[in-house]
Design an enzyme around this catalytic site. Sequence first.
Site: not given
Length: 220
Positions: A25, A102, A82, A27-28, A93-95
């Site tokens: 999940t 995840e 990440a 934008s990357t 992680k988790g932004g």
Amino acid sequence: MNAKQTAAHKAVEFVQDGMVVGLGTGSTAYWAIQRLGQRVKEGLRIRTIATSLRSETLARELDIPVISFADVTAIDLTIDGADEVDPANRLVKGGGGSLLREKIVAAASRTFIVVVDESKVVAQLGAFPLPVEVVPFGWEATAGACAALGCTPTRRTADGQPFVSDNGNFILDCAFGTLAEPESLAARLNAIPGVVENGLFLGMVDKLVIGHADGTCTLR
Ligand code: 5RP
């Protein structure tokens, strides 16, 4: 191609016909899913498990088959982003608020590939506040217990409302500053009643792909 796209495309080269693929999940990961969609159109046969409703929706729009854990015993390869990665390939992680799914998907994966642009590579974790997923009941007490470990927790909001994860939980963004001992912190956080999971991914990465602004990428 931007650096995120470069890293994502490199990671997708590791996907082979017949694989079960975990979809990250953010934008990357978005670029990885887009690239997988292209390859599926060209004939690649894969089945995927998504780490968020957002990524699942994108995959379905691209005609990528999406399945659930009921259909498989293991995931061959997962590609995810990440927020921070240190020299030992430990992650924050988790932004994007999807850290629980995840982590479940990464833990069930034979190979976990992380894709980042070079801005995510840090000497020490902690500049990015650590996301911690907590159940809504008693979240104030849970936040207090997190604060007692040495952070300032802020309940995440979206459009002026509390952010609610795909699992119906809240996210506390916990500003600890530099994380000197991530392993012990992760264990102490997860021992707090009300904490569902924390955003530290430790000892999980098999391959890190770093995308650079000049269009190249580094594997680590
Ligand atoms: C979502 C995540 C993302 O992987 C992380 O926030 C990185 O996102 P992006 O690729 O948009 O920078 O952990 O929960």
